[in-house]
Design an enzyme around this catalytic site. Structure first.
Site, short mmCIF file in Angstrom:
data_model
loop_
_atom_site.label_atom_id
_atom_site.label_comp_id
_atom_site.label_asym_id
_atom_site.label_seq_id
_atom_site.Cartn_x
_atom_site.Cartn_y
_atom_site.Cartn_z
N HIS B 41 2.16 3.95 -46.35
CA HIS B 41 1.41 2.71 -46.53
C HIS B 41 0.36 2.87 -47.62
O HIS B 41 -0.82 3.09 -47.34
CB HIS B 41 0.79 2.30 -45.21
CG HIS B 41 1.80 2.00 -44.14
ND1 HIS B 41 2.52 2.98 -43.49
CD2 HIS B 41 2.25 0.82 -43.64
CE1 HIS B 41 3.36 2.43 -42.63
NE2 HIS B 41 3.22 1.12 -42.70
N GLY B 128 -1.34 4.60 -34.42
CA GLY B 128 -0.11 4.09 -35.03
C GLY B 128 0.44 2.95 -34.17
O GLY B 128 1.14 2.09 -34.66
N LYS B 252 -5.97 -5.86 -50.47
CA LYS B 252 -4.88 -4.93 -50.20
C LYS B 252 -4.31 -4.47 -51.53
O LYS B 252 -4.04 -5.29 -52.42
CB LYS B 252 -3.81 -5.62 -49.34
CG LYS B 252 -2.84 -4.66 -48.67
CD LYS B 252 -2.15 -5.32 -47.48
CE LYS B 252 -1.13 -4.41 -46.83
NZ LYS B 252 -0.63 -4.98 -45.56
N HIS B 266 3.56 -4.16 -48.00
CA HIS B 266 3.12 -3.40 -46.82
C HIS B 266 4.10 -2.27 -46.54
O HIS B 266 5.31 -2.46 -46.52
CB HIS B 266 3.03 -4.32 -45.60
CG HIS B 266 2.53 -3.59 -44.38
ND1 HIS B 266 1.20 -3.57 -44.04
CD2 HIS B 266 3.18 -2.85 -43.45
CE1 HIS B 266 1.06 -2.83 -42.95
NE2 HIS B 266 2.25 -2.40 -42.56
N ARG B 324 -5.12 6.99 -0.24
CA ARG B 324 -6.15 6.50 -1.18
C ARG B 324 -7.54 6.92 -0.70
O ARG B 324 -8.42 7.21 -1.51
CB ARG B 324 -6.05 4.98 -1.37
CG ARG B 324 -6.26 4.17 -0.11
CD ARG B 324 -6.13 2.67 -0.40
NE ARG B 324 -5.98 1.92 0.84
CZ ARG B 324 -6.68 0.83 1.15
NH1 ARG B 324 -7.57 0.33 0.32
NH2 ARG B 324 -6.47 0.21 2.30
N GLU B 371 -7.31 -2.61 -17.83
CA GLU B 371 -6.61 -1.35 -17.60
C GLU B 371 -6.33 -0.63 -18.91
O GLU B 371 -6.32 0.60 -18.96
CB GLU B 371 -5.32 -1.58 -16.82
CG GLU B 371 -5.53 -2.14 -15.40
CD GLU B 371 -5.72 -3.65 -15.35
OE1 GLU B 371 -5.67 -4.30 -16.42
OE2 GLU B 371 -5.94 -4.18 -14.25
N GLN B 433 1.93 -7.35 -6.73
CA GLN B 433 1.01 -6.23 -6.53
C GLN B 433 1.75 -4.92 -6.23
O GLN B 433 1.11 -3.90 -6.01
CB GLN B 433 0.06 -6.51 -5.36
CG GLN B 433 -0.44 -7.94 -5.24
CD GLN B 433 -1.47 -8.30 -6.27
OE1 GLN B 433 -2.50 -7.67 -6.38
NE2 GLN B 433 -1.18 -9.31 -7.08
N ARG B 479 -1.39 2.60 0.44
CA ARG B 479 -2.45 1.73 0.99
C ARG B 479 -2.74 2.05 2.46
O ARG B 479 -3.90 2.18 2.85
CB ARG B 479 -2.01 0.28 0.87
CG ARG B 479 -2.96 -0.72 1.50
CD ARG B 479 -2.53 -2.15 1.19
NE ARG B 479 -3.41 -3.10 1.82
CZ ARG B 479 -3.18 -3.65 3.01
NH1 ARG B 479 -2.10 -3.32 3.69
NH2 ARG B 479 -4.03 -4.52 3.53
#
Lengths: 629, 629
Positions: B41, B128, B252, B266, B324, B371, B433, B479
């Site tokens: 690149h 990346g 660019k 690109h 848990r 998350e 879930q 659980r």
């Protein structure tokens, strides 16, 4: 607020009173249903009851008897845990009766599950993994504005906690980019998450600043002020060139003083000593039946035509053609079917998805680099009956989009995913770009089909088949150019395979898919020169798998099987073969699995295939060892 | 701009000249290296050369000979495709010589890969996959501010295209929440993506509005104005209570008129007829060696103590304890080690990760519902040597975080993931879930360890082991409360298993993990009453797997094996067993695999285990059929 955003709704005292009464019923039902079940999200439902009551009484346009009607509005509970409120709405609409509501919620065998799924005909998509309902609705709204061209609105009830998910901002960004005035997010800002206060609490100003910066119209209100709710909903609907986000300051547990705005009540049913007086204070159970506005009349601007003539590209055996090229050409040919749509993750020049934009520019949607939103948009388009393909590099599409693919499976919608540039074969770009776990991940998805063709004609034919295959279809395509193996007109049924060079006295079976088919064929040619007869199976359909052919080959070649895959050894092609073979008794099974182990580097594709131990040379070595050893 | 954000740097004409000269060298090298390799690149490197030159000359504090020095600044190329620029920096810093730069870039066997990886000692994390470098750096900055308490700065070169990834906004949101003034994003706004213009082009105002709304300090500049760059970098460093985002408008391909601001370049090396005159016009190859500022002196505030006394919780055999819960208690006990850190996805009260916040509040980070950012933060903390655990519901942690887990594998960092509430066993909340694909997904990750203990003591011990296990460690927790099976002091080595009830004449082997171990034990008890001797294997270590024990059991029980898993059949426990057994020759293998098939619903855990066909009743049926059939 844009110029066309004046409220056009009629709002008189009787309407307000109807909303108030309905809100009380929704609250009472939300409490009743969770207390009866002994679990569920009561307080998260109570905070949004006023919002939903006004929506239902005065803004939602829906024929409850015809949930698939094209002109219907859509209601998505992105905060799927507020299912008690959703099911209370269904009772108020007359489509779920009191017995079902109270007796089946969260119970085995019932359809009123803990989080909503399309097992209920009024639910478009399964939610419960936060940050997905709004992205899904972007797909519905894209369909409404650009394909159906119908004036339905997609209303999405969101939680404030889920605004911490980046996917929500991908959704607003794309909604603003496509000027989706037919999309309204209603954020229930009750300031309390599962575990404690949210990041921004009741700071509606900061939420509004974020929403505005992402190009949507923020509408901050008191979420318990019926008049304000009504105005905001009317404004949202009237704004046609920009998505709106109603930022409703609410009180978690609203209506039950003991729990209002208190931490520690998330996801809990209220105990009887709180629930019973609360129900009484709210007026007790009522039997209000709400009549929503009728949807607009009109039919979608696009009529699907699955039998439209599709002229697939043709190729000459022996020519070198990348399967990604065949994908681009085949999906462009499929553009002859007006229901086919292509979504691109800003790599359409590499994946060749960009070809579609020439064939059908109006049905090509650039989603930029937001794979989560891209997959969700495909799911939303599927809700409206479109055949959506989405493509990116396999590594990014599958792994970045994985939770959205998983939930599309739970929704049992139909989406078509094409991941290009997979495995070490991509070469110089290095391991960050190499999907080496996509087959494992995709095989484990509910309703999934996993395809990995080796040449252009098989790719083109399978792309066509994907358009008519329900569930989550995934096709892995290769970057490099490889020889065309099959004649035009050859069929590639799902669950099939192609056997090359089988004779009556083959000593070993070599099984590949995609790029490794070519390595297997090269190895078989080498081995033939050494007097070892090897048959090659092109296992283009990894799920479903051609168990019969695998077993027959296993038996015919003395149990000597070599699998070769440009993928990590866990869960991919070799595992699929092992799974299939161990489902029957194959006493003599001698299985050797060649796969990528360790971390690849940059290099030329042929160097990397060899370094990974999956080149023809390694296959031949393994075969010699199996046959002679 | 906050009050403490005045530039404190010295900037005189000679410094400006040094930057100009270095920028020219970085450009020349970026062109040379890509043209020589024939790929890479170039234009994406050229746009950011001025930014990096000024950073290097006047702001970056780094000891190139001691890349692991705690006080070093960090430089992360979130736009990993600008690797030519990064490697040109390494040459300018004197750690990569010209021969390596020119001869090995993107070549097999070299460490200058297409996208950077920590194979290079000056690279913290592999990038990346766009949208990950900034989230990773949030973890580094958290370490710097709250744990190391050292004044190093994390500088992150970002692309503008990657701002379409929601994860970038998760990162800014968390950076602002934790007031990470030690984090600076430098966005190279060159307005062109891979395929065409970006969404926002050069609209720095809108970028600035977004950045500000997310709580960071926007610093819009002309990215080719050395003075402006210098001021922005100084301001960013001086701002200690807020992350900064330098929004640099760039061109660019800057420096090569034929390609400047042109689409279609690109990811392409410049052809010789463009490259050669461009190199000449830029002054030709030079041998500038930049001397960066020395890092601040000082040692981290925390000294790891892996041998600190850790008193694991103890349990009584037969008591019902959720795994848990054992995780929460064990990780809290591990807080005795000052390097252990806990990240929570706003479900700490459910996963029990929240227990850690009582033991070591200063090392507990609430990441809210993001998350992706949570996994990335764990990776960033690992860069600084911390032992980071991250926990959420298994479905969300693994599937939402999957690309970040994959890239953490490519980075070869060490992170510990705990996914609770897996499988149909969770019951009433329903399929959204239920992690039913997490084992398959995690097994396929490079460097992964996959654990699924059945009881509290094994969980506690394995959590402790995870702290000292390199790579990506994943533990699946359950659980519900289940009986403690093992005595205190029992060891649970990785790659081990526990065999229950083996006798010399067992007719069948039942293999489970987690919740299904209890179903297997119940089945074995039933079968014993019918005169069928069954041994049970608790396969708590799914990867690595105890192949020897599996083979021994297979041979001892006439090849009759039943695997039982609360997971889809593809790629999970049954696949792991099939993989292990088919690596050897087991002529008599009769493998029956019980797993979840189809879409589960809500219900009581025991109803759902039974409906899925993985309860004791089904195991016994399968065993009878195997033994008698």
């Amino acid at each position: 607020m844009s110029a066309d955003s004046t409220s056009t709704t009629i709002w008189d005292p009787s309407l307000a009173e109807a909303c108030r009464a309905l809100a009380a019923q929704l609250r009472v039902d939300s409490i009743r249903v969770t207390s009866r079940a002994g679990s569920g999200h009561a307080t998260s439902s109570l905070s949004a009851a006023d919002l939903m009551a006004v929506l239902l009484v005065n803004h939602f346009r829906y024929d409850w008897q015809r949930p698939k009607l094209a002109a219907n509005d859509h209601l998505v509970f992105s905060k799927g845990h507020a299912s008690p409120l959703l099911y209370a709405i269904f009772r108020a609409a007359g489509v779920v009766d009191e017995a079902e509501l109270l007796d089946t919620y969260r119970q085995f065998g019932g359809r009123l599950q803990g989080h909503p799924t399309p097992a209920l005909p009024w639910v478009d998509v399964a939610t419960g993994s936060l940050g997905q309902g709004l992205p899904d609705a972007v797909g519905i709204a894209l369909a409404g504005k650009f394909l159906d061209r119908l004036p339905y609105q997609a209303w999405v009830l969101c939680g404030d906690s889920e605004l911490a998910e980046g996917s929500m901002w991908e959704a607003l960004d794309k909604a603003a980019y496509y000027r989706l005035g037919n999309l309204t997010a209603i954020v229930d800002v009750n300031r309390l998450g599962q575990n404690g206060p949210t990041e921004l609490g009741w700071n509606l100003d900061q939420y509004a600043e974020r929403v505005r910066a992402f190009g949507a119209q923020p509408l901050p209100i008191d979420g318990h002020d019926l008049d304000a709710i009504n105005n905001a909903l009317a404004t949202a609907r009237a704004t046609r060139d920009q998505p709106s986000v109603i930022l409703a300051r609410t009180i978690k547990g609203k209506g039950v003083p003991e729990v209002e705005d208190k931490n520690g009540w998330h996801g809990k049913a209220l105990p009887d000593d709180i629930a019973e007086p609360a129900i009484k204070a709210l007026g007790g159970p009522t039997q209000i039946r709400v009549t929503t506005h009728a949807p607009a009349s009109g039919a979608p601007a696009i009529t699907p035509n699955p039998s439209a003539a599709v002229k697939l590209p043709s190729y000459t055996v022996g020519d070198a053609v990348a399967t990604r090229t065949a994908f681009g050409e085949a999906v462009s040919a499929l553009a002859a079917r007006p229901e086919v749509v292509m979504l691109d993750g800003e790599v359409g020049n590499s994946t060749k998805a960009g070809e579609f934009s020439k064939a059908a520019p109006d049905r090509f949607f650039e989603m930029f680099i937001s794979e989560q939103q891209m997959v969700a948009a495909a799911a939303g388009l599927s809700v409206r009956g479109y055949v959506a393909f989405a493509a990116s590099f396999a590594a990014f599409l599958v792994s970045r989009g994985y939770d959205f693919i998983r939930m599309a499976g739970v929704s049992e919608v139909s989406i078509r995913l094409v991941g290009t540039h997979a495995g070490v074969e991509i070469g110089q770009d290095g391991p960050s770009q190499m999907a080496l776990e996509d087959l494992a991940a995709m095989r484990a998805i509910h309703t999934s089909t996993v395809l990995y063709p080796a040449d252009a004609p098989s790719t083109a034919r399978l792309i066509q088949t994907m358009a008519d295959t329900p569930g989550i279809c995934y096709l892995r395509a290769t970057r490099g150019d490889y020889p065309v193996l099959y004649e035009a007109g050859e069929e590639f049924p799902l669950g099939g395979s192609k056997v090359h060079g089988a004779t009556g006295d083959d000593a070993v079976t070599l099984i590949g898919a995609g790029v490794t088919v070519h390595e297997c064929l090269a190895s078989a040619a080498q081995l033939a020169g050494e007097g070892i007869a090897a048959r090659v199976i092109d296992l283009y359909s990894i799920k479903p798998i051609d168990q019969d052919t695998l077993l027959a080959a296993c038996r015919a070649t003395g149990g000597r099987i070599i699998t070769v895959e440009d993928h990590y050894p866990e869960g991919g092609l070799g595992s699929a073969v092992a799974d299939a073979l161990t489902q029957a008794q194959v006493p003599e099974l001698k299985l050797v699995r060649l796969a990528v182990r360790g971390l690849p580097t940059s290099g030329a594709p042929e160097e990397l295939l060899d370094a990974a131990g999956i080149s023809a040379r390694h296959i031949s070595e393994a075969a010699r060892s199996l046959v002679r050893g």
